[in-house]
Design an enzyme around this catalytic site. Structure first.
Site, PDB file in Angstrom:
ATOM      1  N   GLU A 163       0.796  -1.236   0.000  1.00  0.00           N
ATOM      2  CA  GLU A 163       0.000   0.000   0.000  1.00  0.00           C
ATOM      3  C   GLU A 163       0.830   1.288   0.000  1.00  0.00           C
ATOM      4  O   GLU A 163       0.583   2.183   0.802  1.00  0.00           O
ATOM      5  CB  GLU A 163      -0.951  -0.004   1.207  1.00  0.00           C
ATOM      6  CG  GLU A 163      -1.867  -1.212   1.216  1.00  0.00           C
ATOM      7  CD  GLU A 163      -2.817  -1.234   2.409  1.00  0.00           C
ATOM      8  OE1 GLU A 163      -2.707  -0.371   3.282  1.00  0.00           O
ATOM      9  OE2 GLU A 163      -3.681  -2.126   2.442  1.00  0.00           O
ATOM     10  N   GLU A 269      -5.750 -11.008  -0.857  1.00  0.00           N
ATOM     11  CA  GLU A 269      -6.577 -10.760   0.346  1.00  0.00           C
ATOM     12  C   GLU A 269      -8.059 -10.741  -0.015  1.00  0.00           C
ATOM     13  O   GLU A 269      -8.808  -9.854   0.393  1.00  0.00           O
ATOM     14  CB  GLU A 269      -6.178  -9.420   1.000  1.00  0.00           C
ATOM     15  CG  GLU A 269      -4.688  -9.279   1.246  1.00  0.00           C
ATOM     16  CD  GLU A 269      -4.300  -8.044   2.040  1.00  0.00           C
ATOM     17  OE1 GLU A 269      -5.197  -7.385   2.607  1.00  0.00           O
ATOM     18  OE2 GLU A 269      -3.101  -7.733   2.093  1.00  0.00           O
TER      19      GLU A 269
HETATM   20  C1  GLA Z   1      -4.728  -4.609   4.466  1.00  0.00           C
HETATM   21  C2  GLA Z   1      -3.497  -5.376   4.904  1.00  0.00           C
HETATM   22  C3  GLA Z   1      -3.817  -6.637   5.621  1.00  0.00           C
HETATM   23  C4  GLA Z   1      -5.014  -6.508   6.514  1.00  0.00           C
HETATM   24  C5  GLA Z   1      -6.158  -6.007   5.713  1.00  0.00           C
HETATM   25  C6  GLA Z   1      -7.463  -5.989   6.442  1.00  0.00           C
HETATM   26  O1  GLA Z   1      -5.213  -4.966   3.283  1.00  0.00           O
HETATM   27  O2  GLA Z   1      -2.633  -5.683   3.855  1.00  0.00           O
HETATM   28  O3  GLA Z   1      -2.712  -7.030   6.363  1.00  0.00           O
HETATM   29  O4  GLA Z   1      -4.692  -5.684   7.587  1.00  0.00           O
HETATM   30  O5  GLA Z   1      -5.818  -4.697   5.324  1.00  0.00           O
HETATM   31  O6  GLA Z   1      -7.341  -5.755   7.775  1.00  0.00           O
END
Ligand code: GLA
Length: 384
Positions: A163, A269
């Site tokens: 991110e 994710e």
């Molecule tokens: C982000 C992070 C994850 C997790 C998610 C949701 O996407 O990469 O590690 O913390 O948020 O909590």
């Protein structure tokens, strides 16, 4: 590198098929997710410290039966792992690394460098002043070295930077960026490449990877890295999506654009926010920094686990459509990982509304299968 990870996948797959034969004795009428996508891509889930401490629990039986990849949700992030200088919480990551190795599950190291869940001390000296660029790079190298020494032989896929690019394509002004400068991502990958074993797959990971600002910057960055020999092996698309956003077309287009970099894609994710978030701040965002709201009957309609069958079916249809797209792009996708095992594990019970009861994954809170599980498996089996 694509070939390399496909080879790893093939080796893991054969182990996975062997282990899943055993798992299916537990519930023999249920083909597993990982078998349904065998030969296409790995299918993973995140696990937490409690789960790896109880390898014979119901959730871990689900992991063993259905998943060929696993990621720790929090325990390897800088904050939980190393909350104070010299203080380390090795227990859960150690268990995770050994368990995944024993089971032939591809382990993912999440995450070396992220602006969130990183303690303040990382960026400051003993007097509380911000570190110099060199001092922060040194700290980052120490972290990468420690991870490599302790887990490098077992964990072969790493989220190196998480991110670091905003929706509009600009670089996130995190403390990493402020201290190191605009080459923070490059320096992070150089450090990871120096310290991690040569066969480690190093990913850039982000949310909103269907937004053109971010996607264009990521593509520019990869092309620039390739031209200048900065090592990067793959792109992580988080996939924190909702029922109507991003659209299938948006996902299709961004997968095509990102794959054109030549790097393998990892969906890292995946979850579908059934209750939605667009009413709060625009669909498809997953910025953990945004302020949370409070649960109300309007935004939390199924607080007692009373998720209607029709909603479960709609969630399953959304997942099925998304997996059809993943299959269309399977040559470019190495892994699809869900963010959690059961609905009860999901961060979406707490974000963006604190205390909601959400239903974003393939397994109910008690570990039973949702319609979505069956639908996703059917999509995979139909392509076998
Ligand atoms: C982000 C992070 C994850 C997790 C998610 C949701 O996407 O990469 O590690 O913390 O948020 O909590």
């Amino acid at each position: 590198m694509l070939n390399q990870i496909k080879l790893i996948s093939a080796a893991l797959l054969s182990i996975a098929i062997l282990t899943s034969c055993a798992a299916q004795q537990v519930k023999s009428d249920q083909p597993s997710l990982k078998d349904a996508y065998a030969g296409k891509f790995l299918v993973g889930a995140t696990v937490n410290g409690d789960m790896v401490a109880h390898p014979s629990s119901k959730k871990m039986r689900i992991v063993k039966q259905h998943f060929s990849a696993a990621t720790m949700d929090n325990a390897m992030k800088w904050g939980p792992f190393n909350p104070q200088p010299g203080e380390y919480n090795f227990e859960a990551p150690d268990k995770f690394a050994s368990y995944t190795q024993q089971q032939g599950i591809a382990a993912v190291g999440h995450v070396l460098f992220w602006h969130s869940q990183t303690p303040d001390w990382v960026f400051k000296d003993d007097n509380g002043n911000l570190l110099s660029r060199d001092a922060l790079l040194k700290r980052m190298r120490e972290r990468a070295k420690l991870m490599a020494n302790r887990y490098g032989d077992k964990i072969k896929i790493w989220d190196v930077v998480n991110e670091a690019i905003e929706d509009d394509g600009s670089l996130r002004q995190s403390l990493y960026n402020k201290i190191i400068g605009d080459d923070f991502i490059e320096q992070a990958f150089r450090i990871a490449n120096d310290e991690l074993p040569a066969d480690a797959v190093k990913l850039y990971n982000d949310y909103g990877m269907t937004r053109s600002g971010r996607v264009n910057t990521v593509i520019k960055m990869v092309n620039d890295f390739k031209a200048r020999g900065v090592p990067i092996d793959g792109l992580g698309i988080q996939g924190h999506w909702s029922m109507d956003s991003p659209t299938l077309d948006e996902i299709d287009t961004s997968l095509t654009k990102l794959a054109a970099t030549g790097l393998p894609l990892h969906i890292t994710e995946l979850d579908i926010d059934y209750l939605g978030r667009s009413q709060f701040f625009g669909a498809n965002g997953a910025n953990v920094d945004l302020q949370k709201r409070i649960a109300t009957p309007e935004n939390n309609p199924y607080p007692n686990g009373n998720f209607p069958a029709s909603a479960d079916a709609a969630l399953g249809d959304r997942y099925a459509a998304i997996f059809k797209l993943f299959l269309k792009h399977h040559k470019d996708i190495d892994r699809v990982t869900f963010w959690g095992v059961t609905d009860g594990d999901s961060w979406l019970n707490g974000w963006p509304v604190a205390g909601r009861t959400n239903y974003p994954l393939l397994f109910n809170r008690d570990g039973s299968a949702k319609q979505a599980l069956q639908k996703v498996i059917e999509v995979g089996l139909a392509a076998q």
